[in-house]
Design a protein around this motif. Structure first.
Motif, PDB file in Angstrom:
ATOM      1  N   TYR A  20      -2.364  -0.465   8.815  1.00  0.00           N
ATOM      2  CA  TYR A  20      -2.821   0.918   8.729  1.00  0.00           C
ATOM      3  C   TYR A  20      -1.721   1.866   9.228  1.00  0.00           C
ATOM      4  N   ALA A  21      -0.715   2.064   8.419  1.00  0.00           N
ATOM      5  CA  ALA A  21       0.410   2.910   8.821  1.00  0.00           C
ATOM      6  C   ALA A  21       1.131   3.446   7.595  1.00  0.00           C
ATOM      7  N   ILE A  56       8.955  -0.967   4.834  1.00  0.00           N
ATOM      8  CA  ILE A  56       8.356  -0.460   3.606  1.00  0.00           C
ATOM      9  C   ILE A  56       7.621   0.851   3.863  1.00  0.00           C
ATOM     10  N   ARG A  57       7.659   1.703   2.848  1.00  0.00           N
ATOM     11  CA  ARG A  57       6.841   2.910   2.812  1.00  0.00           C
ATOM     12  C   ARG A  57       5.584   2.541   2.028  1.00  0.00           C
ATOM     13  N   GLN A  58       4.432   2.654   2.671  1.00  0.00           N
ATOM     14  CA  GLN A  58       3.219   2.121   2.071  1.00  0.00           C
ATOM     15  C   GLN A  58       2.556   3.107   1.108  1.00  0.00           C
ATOM     16  N   ALA A  59       2.114   2.563  -0.025  1.00  0.00           N
ATOM     17  CA  ALA A  59       1.364   3.344  -1.002  1.00  0.00           C
ATOM     18  C   ALA A  59      -0.134   3.193  -0.771  1.00  0.00           C
ATOM     19  N   ALA A  60      -0.538   2.061  -0.226  1.00  0.00           N
ATOM     20  CA  ALA A  60      -1.955   1.786   0.006  1.00  0.00           C
ATOM     21  C   ALA A  60      -2.100   0.734   1.087  1.00  0.00           C
ATOM     22  N   CYS A  61      -3.119   0.913   1.912  1.00  0.00           N
ATOM     23  CA  CYS A  61      -3.457  -0.053   2.960  1.00  0.00           C
ATOM     24  C   CYS A  61      -4.868  -0.565   2.674  1.00  0.00           C
ATOM     25  N   GLY A  62      -5.020  -1.850   2.459  1.00  0.00           N
ATOM     26  CA  GLY A  62      -6.316  -2.404   2.147  1.00  0.00           C
ATOM     27  C   GLY A  62      -7.264  -2.375   3.335  1.00  0.00           C
ATOM     28  N   ILE A  63      -8.556  -2.223   3.050  1.00  0.00           N
ATOM     29  CA  ILE A  63      -9.603  -2.215   4.073  1.00  0.00           C
ATOM     30  C   ILE A  63     -10.473  -3.453   3.862  1.00  0.00           C
ATOM     31  N   ASN A  64     -10.615  -4.264   4.917  1.00  0.00           N
ATOM     32  CA  ASN A  64     -11.345  -5.525   4.798  1.00  0.00           C
ATOM     33  C   ASN A  64     -12.162  -5.801   6.052  1.00  0.00           C
ATOM     34  N   PHE A  65     -13.162  -6.680   5.915  1.00  0.00           N
ATOM     35  CA  PHE A  65     -13.988  -7.029   7.065  1.00  0.00           C
ATOM     36  C   PHE A  65     -13.168  -7.653   8.192  1.00  0.00           C
ATOM     37  N   ILE A  66     -12.091  -8.354   7.846  1.00  0.00           N
ATOM     38  CA  ILE A  66     -11.278  -8.955   8.909  1.00  0.00           C
ATOM     39  C   ILE A  66     -10.702  -7.878   9.829  1.00  0.00           C
ATOM     40  N   ASP A  67     -10.489  -6.682   9.299  1.00  0.00           N
ATOM     41  CA  ASP A  67      -9.998  -5.581  10.133  1.00  0.00           C
ATOM     42  C   ASP A  67     -11.021  -5.231  11.216  1.00  0.00           C
TER      43      ASP A  67
END
Length: 325
Positions: free
Chosen positions: A95-96, A33-44
């Motif tokens: 994150y890519a 997939i070509r990503q439109a958005a990468c979520g940011i979370n505390f688990i990261d």
């Protein structure tokens, strides 16, 4: 080669490295997939710190959530086609710019849900779904306490629980965050820096206390949260933003009113494909209905992942945040 954010050694935000990585063609059971958005979370941040171990070892691409468009499918994949809009969660490597994704963890994004919105709502939204509809089934007449009510999960809890007919009490750290929580359905806001949240909960409920406490903060709110729960009620610890809850004598639950306590994770509630799709479909439905809104509050360029983690861990953000490749 595509841009990505990798961790070569665990530690603080400074270990996040913006670099190029190779993304191969999808193999059996995979899609690209070509990503439109990468979520940011505390688990990261937990993976970055080494609190959670990467299943592939070091180095690894951080990130557990995202959304984009399918650009290629593996030879045996039949449920997805090039051009499909998809989202995913609990699959490390987010994150890519582009990534390989197991087709079994991809979810089709329905019309009416923006990809940027989807990219930042799957983990938080599906977490709220299992918290409110599986771990403790919130219904009309229940009183709940949600810590960090203006945070990413907290904002969704306020809206969804209110939609279900519950009375919502939320703790926040500032007047601005209190206004956010109130605007999203929080009936009673408690300013934990200035007020004793246990005393305020007792005052708000007339001593009846709450049916359930949802706590993603951890160390600094435990064990005081137990004093906010009615006998036979439930304590749900789903995160450790201030550090993990330390070991305690289980007899404390008896002393506080024969309470139930659980430490759930989305991994277990979404372990099977039917459960995974079920949570996602409930989330998409409540968002499309307008009952719950999950707008992106903060967007960062992919190269600014370090700053995104600094802001997240310093509580400088509210709601949903994304990286834009």
């Amino acid at each position: 080669m595509v841009a990505a954010v990798r961790v070569h050694k665990v530690g603080g935000p400074e270990v996040l490295t913006f670099e190029e990585v190779d993304v191969p063609a999808p193999g059996p059971g995979q899609i690209r997939i070509r990503q439109a958005a990468c979520g940011i979370n505390f688990i990261d941040t937990y993976f970055r710190q080494g609190m959670y171990a990467s299943p592939t070892g070091l180095p690894f691409v951080v990130g557990n959530e995202g959304a984009g468009t399918v650009t290629a499918v593996g030879p045996d994949v039949t449920d997805f086609a090039v051009g499909d809009r998809v989202a995913y969660v609990i699959t490390l490597g987010g994150y890519a710019e582009e990534r390989i994704l197991p087709a079994a963890r991809a979810l089709k994004v329905p019309d009416g849900v923006d990809l940027a919105e989807a990219g930042g709502m799957m983990l938080k939204g599906m977490t709220v779904c299992y918290l409110l509809r599986r771990t403790f089934k919130v219904e009309k007449g229940h009183t709940i306490l949600i810590h960090a009510a203006a945070g990413g999960v907290g904002q969704i809890v306020c809206q969804w629980a209110k939609h279900l007919g519950a009375t919502v009490i939320g703790t926040v750290g500032s007047k601005d965050k209190g206004e956010i929580a109130t605007s999203l359905g929080c009936d009673h806001v408690v300013y934990y820096r200035d007020e004793d949240f246990v005393a305020r909960v007792k005052e708000i409920t007339g001593g009846a206390l709450c049916d359930v406490v949802y706590d993603g903060v951890g160390k600094t709110t435990f064990p005081a949260s137990l004093d906010c729960i009615r006998p036979l009620g439930m304590f749900v610890s789903f995160g450790s933003a201030s550090g993990p809850v330390e070991a305690f004598n289980i007899n404390l639950l008896q002393a506080k009113g024969s309470l139930f306590a659980t430490r759930p994770t989305l991994n277990h509630y979404a372990a099977t494909r039917p459960d995974y799709e079920g949570l996602a479909n409930e989330l998409f439905e409540v968002v499309r209905s307008g009952a719950v809104r999950i707008p992106v509050q903060t967007s960062y360029a992919l190269k600014d992942a370090r700053q995104a983690h600094v802001d997240l861990e310093s509580r400088a953000t509210t709601g949903s945040s994304i990286l834009v490749p």
